[in-house]
Design a protein around this motif. Sequence first.
Motif, PDB file in Angstrom:
ATOM      1  N   PHE A 908      19.693  -2.201   9.743  1.00  0.00           N
ATOM      2  CA  PHE A 908      19.432  -1.878   8.340  1.00  0.00           C
ATOM      3  C   PHE A 908      19.779  -0.433   8.001  1.00  0.00           C
ATOM      4  O   PHE A 908      19.171   0.160   7.116  1.00  0.00           O
ATOM      5  CB  PHE A 908      17.950  -2.140   8.018  1.00  0.00           C
ATOM      6  N   LYS A 909      20.745   0.143   8.696  1.00  0.00           N
ATOM      7  CA  LYS A 909      21.046   1.553   8.485  1.00  0.00           C
ATOM      8  C   LYS A 909      21.413   1.838   7.039  1.00  0.00           C
ATOM      9  O   LYS A 909      20.991   2.844   6.464  1.00  0.00           O
ATOM     10  CB  LYS A 909      22.179   1.985   9.412  1.00  0.00           C
ATOM     11  N   ASP A 910      22.206   0.957   6.436  1.00  0.00           N
ATOM     12  CA  ASP A 910      22.666   1.213   5.072  1.00  0.00           C
ATOM     13  C   ASP A 910      21.492   1.243   4.097  1.00  0.00           C
ATOM     14  O   ASP A 910      21.340   2.186   3.314  1.00  0.00           O
ATOM     15  CB  ASP A 910      23.680   0.144   4.649  1.00  0.00           C
ATOM     16  N   GLU A 911      20.643   0.224   4.154  1.00  0.00           N
ATOM     17  CA  GLU A 911      19.496   0.172   3.244  1.00  0.00           C
ATOM     18  C   GLU A 911      18.560   1.355   3.487  1.00  0.00           C
ATOM     19  O   GLU A 911      18.059   1.981   2.541  1.00  0.00           O
ATOM     20  CB  GLU A 911      18.724  -1.133   3.421  1.00  0.00           C
ATOM     21  N   MET A 912      18.303   1.660   4.744  1.00  0.00           N
ATOM     22  CA  MET A 912      17.382   2.749   5.054  1.00  0.00           C
ATOM     23  C   MET A 912      17.928   4.092   4.580  1.00  0.00           C
ATOM     24  O   MET A 912      17.176   4.936   4.084  1.00  0.00           O
ATOM     25  CB  MET A 912      17.084   2.767   6.555  1.00  0.00           C
ATOM     26  N   CYS A 913      19.236   4.292   4.706  1.00  0.00           N
ATOM     27  CA  CYS A 913      19.832   5.535   4.228  1.00  0.00           C
ATOM     28  C   CYS A 913      19.723   5.639   2.715  1.00  0.00           C
ATOM     29  O   CYS A 913      19.530   6.738   2.165  1.00  0.00           O
ATOM     30  CB  CYS A 913      21.291   5.628   4.665  1.00  0.00           C
ATOM     31  N   ARG A 914      19.840   4.521   2.026  1.00  0.00           N
ATOM     32  CA  ARG A 914      19.709   4.553   0.563  1.00  0.00           C
ATOM     33  C   ARG A 914      18.284   4.913   0.155  1.00  0.00           C
ATOM     34  O   ARG A 914      18.070   5.697  -0.776  1.00  0.00           O
ATOM     35  CB  ARG A 914      20.109   3.203  -0.037  1.00  0.00           C
ATOM     36  N   VAL A 915      17.309   4.329   0.835  1.00  0.00           N
ATOM     37  CA  VAL A 915      15.925   4.682   0.532  1.00  0.00           C
ATOM     38  C   VAL A 915      15.665   6.140   0.895  1.00  0.00           C
ATOM     39  O   VAL A 915      14.936   6.856   0.187  1.00  0.00           O
ATOM     40  CB  VAL A 915      14.946   3.743   1.262  1.00  0.00           C
ATOM     41  N   LEU A 916      16.265   6.610   1.973  1.00  0.00           N
ATOM     42  CA  LEU A 916      16.134   8.007   2.353  1.00  0.00           C
ATOM     43  C   LEU A 916      16.653   8.927   1.252  1.00  0.00           C
ATOM     44  O   LEU A 916      16.038   9.951   0.929  1.00  0.00           O
ATOM     45  CB  LEU A 916      16.890   8.268   3.662  1.00  0.00           C
ATOM     46  N   LYS A 917      17.779   8.552   0.627  1.00  0.00           N
ATOM     47  CA  LYS A 917      18.319   9.367  -0.459  1.00  0.00           C
ATOM     48  C   LYS A 917      17.354   9.414  -1.639  1.00  0.00           C
ATOM     49  O   LYS A 917      17.162  10.460  -2.264  1.00  0.00           O
ATOM     50  CB  LYS A 917      19.665   8.800  -0.903  1.00  0.00           C
ATOM     51  N   ILE A 918      16.740   8.279  -1.938  1.00  0.00           N
ATOM     52  CA  ILE A 918      15.763   8.259  -3.034  1.00  0.00           C
ATOM     53  C   ILE A 918      14.569   9.137  -2.675  1.00  0.00           C
ATOM     54  O   ILE A 918      14.050   9.886  -3.515  1.00  0.00           O
ATOM     55  CB  ILE A 918      15.316   6.819  -3.322  1.00  0.00           C
ATOM     56  N   ALA A 919      14.120   9.044  -1.426  1.00  0.00           N
ATOM     57  CA  ALA A 919      12.984   9.854  -0.988  1.00  0.00           C
ATOM     58  C   ALA A 919      13.280  11.339  -1.121  1.00  0.00           C
ATOM     59  O   ALA A 919      12.447  12.115  -1.610  1.00  0.00           O
ATOM     60  CB  ALA A 919      12.619   9.508   0.459  1.00  0.00           C
ATOM     61  N   ILE A 920      14.471  11.755  -0.707  1.00  0.00           N
ATOM     62  CA  ILE A 920      14.825  13.175  -0.783  1.00  0.00           C
ATOM     63  C   ILE A 920      14.931  13.627  -2.237  1.00  0.00           C
ATOM     64  O   ILE A 920      14.580  14.757  -2.582  1.00  0.00           O
ATOM     65  CB  ILE A 920      16.131  13.434  -0.004  1.00  0.00           C
ATOM     66  N   LEU A 921      15.379  12.740  -3.099  1.00  0.00           N
ATOM     67  CA  LEU A 921      15.394  13.052  -4.525  1.00  0.00           C
ATOM     68  C   LEU A 921      13.968  13.254  -5.042  1.00  0.00           C
ATOM     69  O   LEU A 921      13.707  14.140  -5.856  1.00  0.00           O
ATOM     70  CB  LEU A 921      16.088  11.924  -5.293  1.00  0.00           C
ATOM     71  N   CYS A 922      13.034  12.451  -4.557  1.00  0.00           N
ATOM     72  CA  CYS A 922      11.637  12.536  -5.019  1.00  0.00           C
ATOM     73  C   CYS A 922      10.933  13.805  -4.551  1.00  0.00           C
ATOM     74  O   CYS A 922       9.952  14.226  -5.177  1.00  0.00           O
ATOM     75  CB  CYS A 922      10.843  11.317  -4.541  1.00  0.00           C
ATOM     76  N   VAL A 923      11.388  14.398  -3.448  1.00  0.00           N
ATOM     77  CA  VAL A 923      10.714  15.586  -2.923  1.00  0.00           C
ATOM     78  C   VAL A 923      11.471  16.861  -3.250  1.00  0.00           C
ATOM     79  O   VAL A 923      11.321  17.876  -2.558  1.00  0.00           O
ATOM     80  CB  VAL A 923      10.478  15.475  -1.394  1.00  0.00           C
ATOM     81  N   LYS A 924      12.270  16.821  -4.320  1.00  0.00           N
ATOM     82  CA  LYS A 924      12.915  18.041  -4.790  1.00  0.00           C
ATOM     83  C   LYS A 924      11.849  19.098  -5.088  1.00  0.00           C
ATOM     84  O   LYS A 924      10.743  18.780  -5.540  1.00  0.00           O
ATOM     85  CB  LYS A 924      13.731  17.758  -6.047  1.00  0.00           C
ATOM     86  N   TYR A 925      12.214  20.362  -4.886  1.00  0.00           N
ATOM     87  CA  TYR A 925      11.243  21.439  -5.045  1.00  0.00           C
ATOM     88  C   TYR A 925      10.767  21.551  -6.489  1.00  0.00           C
ATOM     89  O   TYR A 925       9.575  21.701  -6.752  1.00  0.00           O
ATOM     90  CB  TYR A 925      11.863  22.764  -4.584  1.00  0.00           C
ATOM     91  N   LEU A 926      11.694  21.496  -7.438  1.00  0.00           N
ATOM     92  CA  LEU A 926      11.317  21.620  -8.844  1.00  0.00           C
ATOM     93  C   LEU A 926      10.909  20.255  -9.394  1.00  0.00           C
ATOM     94  O   LEU A 926      11.652  19.269  -9.243  1.00  0.00           O
ATOM     95  CB  LEU A 926      12.482  22.177  -9.657  1.00  0.00           C
ATOM     96  N   PRO A 927       9.753  20.163 -10.041  1.00  0.00           N
ATOM     97  CA  PRO A 927       9.266  18.860 -10.521  1.00  0.00           C
ATOM     98  C   PRO A 927      10.251  18.135 -11.426  1.00  0.00           C
ATOM     99  O   PRO A 927      10.412  16.912 -11.323  1.00  0.00           O
ATOM    100  CB  PRO A 927       7.975  19.223 -11.272  1.00  0.00           C
ATOM    101  N   ASN A 928      10.925  18.869 -12.300  1.00  0.00           N
ATOM    102  CA  ASN A 928      11.810  18.207 -13.257  1.00  0.00           C
ATOM    103  C   ASN A 928      13.097  17.691 -12.624  1.00  0.00           C
ATOM    104  O   ASN A 928      13.868  16.985 -13.276  1.00  0.00           O
ATOM    105  CB  ASN A 928      12.144  19.146 -14.417  1.00  0.00           C
ATOM    106  N   ASN A 929      13.347  18.079 -11.384  1.00  0.00           N
ATOM    107  CA  ASN A 929      14.501  17.522 -10.675  1.00  0.00           C
ATOM    108  C   ASN A 929      14.180  16.197 -10.002  1.00  0.00           C
ATOM    109  O   ASN A 929      15.061  15.563  -9.430  1.00  0.00           O
ATOM    110  CB  ASN A 929      15.009  18.513  -9.618  1.00  0.00           C
ATOM    111  N   ARG A 930      12.899  15.814 -10.046  1.00  0.00           N
ATOM    112  CA  ARG A 930      12.514  14.529  -9.454  1.00  0.00           C
ATOM    113  C   ARG A 930      12.630  13.433 -10.497  1.00  0.00           C
ATOM    114  O   ARG A 930      12.375  13.668 -11.683  1.00  0.00           O
ATOM    115  CB  ARG A 930      11.062  14.603  -8.947  1.00  0.00           C
ATOM    116  N   PRO A 931      12.983  12.229 -10.088  1.00  0.00           N
ATOM    117  CA  PRO A 931      13.045  11.126 -11.055  1.00  0.00           C
ATOM    118  C   PRO A 931      11.646  10.673 -11.451  1.00  0.00           C
ATOM    119  O   PRO A 931      10.659  10.984 -10.783  1.00  0.00           O
ATOM    120  CB  PRO A 931      13.770  10.025 -10.268  1.00  0.00           C
TER     121      PRO A 931
END
Length: 961
Positions: A908-931
Amino acid sequence: MAPLHRRLLLLLLALVAGLLLPRLGAASDAGALLAAKAALSDPAGALSAWRARSSGYPCRWPHVACAGNSIAGAVDAVTGLYLGGLFLAGGFPVALCSLRSLRHLDLSSNDLTGPLPACLAALPALETLNVASNNFSGELPAAYGGGFPSLAVLNLIQNFISGEFPGFLANVSALQELLLAYNSFSPSPLPDNLGNLAALRVLFLANCSLTGNIPPSVGKLKNLVNLDLSSNNLSGEIPPSIGNLSSLVQIELFSNQLSGRIPAGLGGLKKLQQLDISMNHISGEIPEDMFTAPSLESVHMYQNNLTGRLPATLATAASLTELMIFANQIEGPFPPEFGKNCPLESLDVSDNRMSGPIPATLCAAGKLTQLLLLNNKFERAIPAELGKCRSLMRVRLPYNRLSGTVPSEFWGLPHVYLLELRGNALSGNVDAAIGHAANLSYLIIDNNRFTGVLPTELGNLTKLVELSASNNSFSGTVPASVASLLDLFRLDLSNNSLSGEIPRGVGQLKNLTLLDLSDNHLNGSIPEELGVNHQMSSLDLSNNELSGEVPTQLQDLKLHDLNLSYNKLTGHIPFFFNSDQFRQSFLGNPGLCYGLCSSDGDSDSCRHARIQMAVSILTVAAGILLMSVAWFTYKYRSYNKRAAEVDIENSEWVLTSFHKVEFNERDIVNSLTENNLIGKGAAGMVYKAVVRPRGDTLAVKKLWASSTASKKINTFEAEVETLSKVRHKNIVKLFCCLTKEACRLLVYEFMPNGSLGDFLHSAKAGILDWPTRYKIAVDAAEGLSYLHHDCVPAIIHRDVKSNNILLDADFRAKVADFGVAKSIGDGPATMSVIAGSCGYIAPEYAYTIRVTEKSDVYSFGVVMLELVTGKSPMASDIGDKDLVAWASTNVEQNGAESVLDQKIAEQFKDEMCRVLKIAILCVKYLPNNRPSMRLVVKFLLDIKGENKPKAMKVAEAPFST
């Protein structure tokens, strides 16, 4: 002045102008850039090199492109600004509108707010405008419809643009890419003149609140490559004119309200690769020509009302890799030799009415990984050829009419992690080759006609989580080798013909929560070792020939279900089981005694037990009598204290219900015993309660008495205020609360599988496969999205973590523990104290006490990192960093795959990498950069087209690290 002198003067003026005007133009552009810099917040210092009179001013500044290089002191005008992902904040810098030579402007993935200016439309050279993944709001200026003489790419993905859908953009005739997906438009139709955009190549309008029909004029877009109108409310039929779009590579119309038939003519689209019309109300038969499109790779038509048979042309689809048509009403067999002529990888026709044999050619190309045919009428035997399909990973064939023996090699496929054959008429043995299925996690073969002995090679399946083989005709003994299955979570061998003793090693399976060996011919005693397994919640050994006494060690289990009925058990029932909850658990054992035994219990064993019990009671009574005087005072005080807390004989308990309940205060308060304690935390203790009249199981949280902390954060009021008014399938249900003086109880639905954190970071770690983890992520995200976007006012959880995501019996996830939740109005909430748990707290807590729902988004991003990496937020093996820093650093240095949980990553590397990208987007330092959580849900759901590739690759830009 003489003509010669006049000509010399004009020549001199022209020379001076040629030398000075480029410098003046450059100076003017530099001034605009410096003005733009002054208007922006630049916390990362990305524009620090933009300084007056600096070297190469301004064409050597970072992120700036010009038409040429500095030659003999002349500098060309600015033509490109590439400011994406620089953490810039503030409003749109209108000074950029003076860059008359600007061709490319990229401000994507920043924290920009406010409206977009109308002056952009007047830039004569602008070809690309990319402001995706910001927080721009308001309506698009009407001037955009009459401007942009050169604009080819308009990318506004993932902002908060509102108002009516800007149909006037159909007048921007030079557009090649129109990307408006994931904005907040009000319900609006597509413009009828959409076909006027003759140069358009990409139309990405997913989740734009579009209504009405797809206009037939879309058929005029001859250059269109990608068409994505998914996740809207479009209705009516798919216009036949789509068949005229000869350049189309991908059609995405999923998750709308489309109806009618699939138009004929799609087979004529020579370049079409992906077609997704799933989750609509489309009916009728699949057109015969659909699968004649020579480049067609992926077809998703699931969850519609399609009928009839699969067209014969399916067998000749030369490029097909995915066919997902589950949840329709398709009938009949597969076309003969389906799979022989295509590189098929994923097939799901579940929940239809298909029949006939499973084609032997499905894996002819040797690439088939997923085979899902459940809930149909397929018949005959599993083809022997599938036993050679070593690429298979996920096989689900339950609830069909399959018969005959399972091919020997099919049992031992090395990469299959899920093998589900339940509900058929399959026969024969489980072959010893199953020992080669090294990756098998789920073996589900119940409700068939299998016979013979269960092979000892089952012990080789070290990744096995579930073994369900009930309702067959297996004989022999339970293999002792099952004691090697340390990850085993469920073992169900009920309703077979097994004999012999229960292997003692079963008690070593620390992760086992369900053991069902009922309706067999097992004999011997019940192993005492079963009492060591404190994860056990369901134990059924009924209808066997077990003898001896009930082990007292079973009292140590936190059992939700216990059934030892109809055996040959003797002696005294352990004290803990002498309650109404377990009254039906020991039927049909005439040698067993309840309490001191009733007068009709006349067996030797019962009489002996009665005598022993009487002697024991007398001995204990004598001891109590001698000791009672010494501690009478203490006992008296303890009694008064307990009476003050749990006395239910008076009217002081106040029960406030939020759902219909069929129990009373006595049922709840009587459950608050040490034996029912299932958890303890910072807010209080949690007990399991089984209440009358139906034996429902509940969870009761008894909050700690008032303390300094609880004065700051009133847990009880927060939970009641929040959960009493929310109703969502992914939010834990609060049935009622009980109050009395300082004692406060909260009564929830019981979640038998505990918390996600327990399954990721305790002895259960490794049990959850990736599909289950993904579903948990979606469930929890939907729960938080409901709190943020559907509750008025919105609710911030403030303590999102894996331990506060609970799992029911089917591993559906629900968000729980709202002790520090806050309702907010139109703006951020001011918090008097920092709430949350170490490793999950958003960084803005370090510099502000005014937080928004983006703090929850950060915490949920950490949860997703846990799901993907398998590591806890403050794990010892990641050094002195927290999980966010560890994951971000490793992804940057070593790539995304370096942080994946290697126990489950292979398939499941592909799916897990996609979720990882979403996770990294969610933990952006600035709040407004998070979805927003609503976007997180959409991003997660977009992944699960069974790993389908999305054509609109630009949509993945927000996920970049």
